[in-house]
Motif scaffolding. Sequence first.
Motif, PDB file in Angstrom:
ATOM      1  N   LEU A  41      -3.991   3.909  15.502  1.00  0.00           N
ATOM      2  CA  LEU A  41      -5.301   4.916  15.844  1.00  0.00           C
ATOM      3  C   LEU A  41      -6.100   4.514  14.636  1.00  0.00           C
ATOM      4  CD1 LEU A  41      -6.503   7.057  17.397  1.00  0.00           C
ATOM      5  CD2 LEU A  41      -5.234   8.671  16.039  1.00  0.00           C
ATOM      6  N   ALA A  42      -7.482   4.346  15.077  1.00  0.00           N
ATOM      7  CA  ALA A  42      -8.626   4.033  14.198  1.00  0.00           C
ATOM      8  C   ALA A  42      -9.700   5.259  14.437  1.00  0.00           C
ATOM      9  CB  ALA A  42      -9.233   2.662  14.184  1.00  0.00           C
ATOM     10  N   ILE A  43      -9.956   6.036  13.471  1.00  0.00           N
ATOM     11  CA  ILE A  43     -10.923   7.242  13.791  1.00  0.00           C
ATOM     12  C   ILE A  43     -12.050   6.973  12.870  1.00  0.00           C
ATOM     13  CG2 ILE A  43     -11.452   9.497  13.590  1.00  0.00           C
ATOM     14  CD1 ILE A  43      -8.393   9.986  13.957  1.00  0.00           C
ATOM     15  N   PHE A  44     -13.261   6.939  13.397  1.00  0.00           N
ATOM     16  CA  PHE A  44     -14.548   6.727  12.511  1.00  0.00           C
ATOM     17  C   PHE A  44     -15.395   7.901  12.820  1.00  0.00           C
ATOM     18  CE2 PHE A  44     -13.629   2.411  13.963  1.00  0.00           C
ATOM     19  CZ  PHE A  44     -14.018   1.736  12.845  1.00  0.00           C
ATOM     20  N   GLU A  93       1.427   6.764   9.346  1.00  0.00           N
ATOM     21  CA  GLU A  93       1.217   5.316   8.890  1.00  0.00           C
ATOM     22  C   GLU A  93       0.486   4.623   9.632  1.00  0.00           C
ATOM     23  OE1 GLU A  93       3.929   7.524   9.213  1.00  0.00           O
ATOM     24  OE2 GLU A  93       4.304   7.837   7.085  1.00  0.00           O
ATOM     25  N   SER A  94       0.338   4.915  10.871  1.00  0.00           N
ATOM     26  CA  SER A  94      -0.474   3.920  11.808  1.00  0.00           C
ATOM     27  C   SER A  94      -1.951   4.199  12.184  1.00  0.00           C
ATOM     28  CB  SER A  94       0.141   3.887  13.191  1.00  0.00           C
ATOM     29  OG  SER A  94       0.214   5.034  13.914  1.00  0.00           O
ATOM     30  N   THR A  95      -2.459   5.305  11.343  1.00  0.00           N
ATOM     31  CA  THR A  95      -3.799   5.864  11.528  1.00  0.00           C
ATOM     32  C   THR A  95      -4.646   5.238  10.319  1.00  0.00           C
ATOM     33  OG1 THR A  95      -2.980   7.735  12.743  1.00  0.00           O
ATOM     34  CG2 THR A  95      -5.265   7.943  11.645  1.00  0.00           C
ATOM     35  N   CYS A 119      -4.796  13.047   7.355  1.00  0.00           N
ATOM     36  CA  CYS A 119      -4.035  12.661   8.573  1.00  0.00           C
ATOM     37  C   CYS A 119      -3.642  11.125   8.832  1.00  0.00           C
ATOM     38  CB  CYS A 119      -4.488  13.214   9.871  1.00  0.00           C
ATOM     39  SG  CYS A 119      -4.763  14.818  10.161  1.00  0.00           S
ATOM     40  N   ALA A 120      -4.239  10.256   7.687  1.00  0.00           N
ATOM     41  CA  ALA A 120      -4.351   8.821   7.751  1.00  0.00           C
ATOM     42  C   ALA A 120      -3.785   8.268   6.406  1.00  0.00           C
ATOM     43  CB  ALA A 120      -5.736   8.448   8.101  1.00  0.00           C
ATOM     44  N   LYS A 121      -2.752   7.288   6.700  1.00  0.00           N
ATOM     45  CA  LYS A 121      -2.531   6.576   5.556  1.00  0.00           C
ATOM     46  C   LYS A 121      -3.720   5.580   5.028  1.00  0.00           C
ATOM     47  CE  LYS A 121       0.912   2.932   4.180  1.00  0.00           C
ATOM     48  NZ  LYS A 121       1.914   2.202   4.371  1.00  0.00           N
ATOM     49  N   LYS A 122      -4.511   5.192   5.729  1.00  0.00           N
ATOM     50  CA  LYS A 122      -5.478   4.360   5.128  1.00  0.00           C
ATOM     51  C   LYS A 122      -6.817   5.254   5.306  1.00  0.00           C
ATOM     52  CE  LYS A 122      -3.481  -0.146   6.219  1.00  0.00           C
ATOM     53  NZ  LYS A 122      -3.766  -1.259   7.071  1.00  0.00           N
TER      54      LYS A 122
END
Length: 207
Positions: free
Chosen positions: A3-6, A156-158, A173-176
Motif C-alpha cells: 500500500l502506498a499512501i500519498f 510493514e507493507s505500507t 501506520c507505515a513502516k516507510k
Amino acid sequence: MKLAIFDFDSTLMNGETIDLLAQANGSADAVQTITKEAMGGKMDFHQSLKLRVATLKGMPLTKVQEVCNSLKYNLGAKELIEELKARNYKIVVFSGGFDEGVSAGQKVLGYHIHFSNKLHHKDGILTGEVGGEMMFNYSKGRMTEKIQTLLNATYESTIAIGDGANDVSMFHCAKKKVAFCAKPILKEAANIVIDEKNLMLIAKHLD
C-alpha cells in the motif's frame, strides 16, 4: 498487499489547492496566513480548514472546476505512481483539500482511489462551508487503518508520503515514512527525507 499512501497538496500537486482557489477569488492573503500556521502545526487543522474555506464564500463552482482542471503536478509524480503500480502497490491519495482537485489529479496521475473533503455549494455558488473524510489532524491515520484492514495490508507493507502536519497520523501506520519537501514537524516523524522536488527520488527506497 502493498500500500502506498500519498498526500495531495504540495506532495503530488505543486502547491496548495486552497491557495490557488483563493487567488482566483481574491482572498489569497488571508488564506496564505492561515495555511502557513496550519501546515507548520501551529493551528488545529480542522479550525484552519474551516477558516480558509470561509474566505471562498460566493465563489462560482465553475471557477473552482476551472482552477482544479489546470493544476500543476510535481516532477516525477506520474512516473512514481507508474513505478508503484509495476511493483503491485495499491495507491491511495488522502487530501485535506477538495474533491474537485483530487478527482482532476486522479485523471492525470492514475492513482487507484482518493479520499478528500467537499466544498459545499448551492445553486452553483460556494457557501463557505466544507465537510468530508479528511477534516481533522487524525483523519489520515484513521482512514489508513481502515484501508489496511480492507486490503489486508500491514504496517510493514505500507509507505506513506506527505509534507505537512496533518500527515503525521498516517506515518504511525507505515513502516516507510517519507517527508517530501516537508515542514519540520513532519521531518521529525519521518524515516526517509527528500528535500529535492522530484518524487522519483523515492523510488530507490522501495522494496
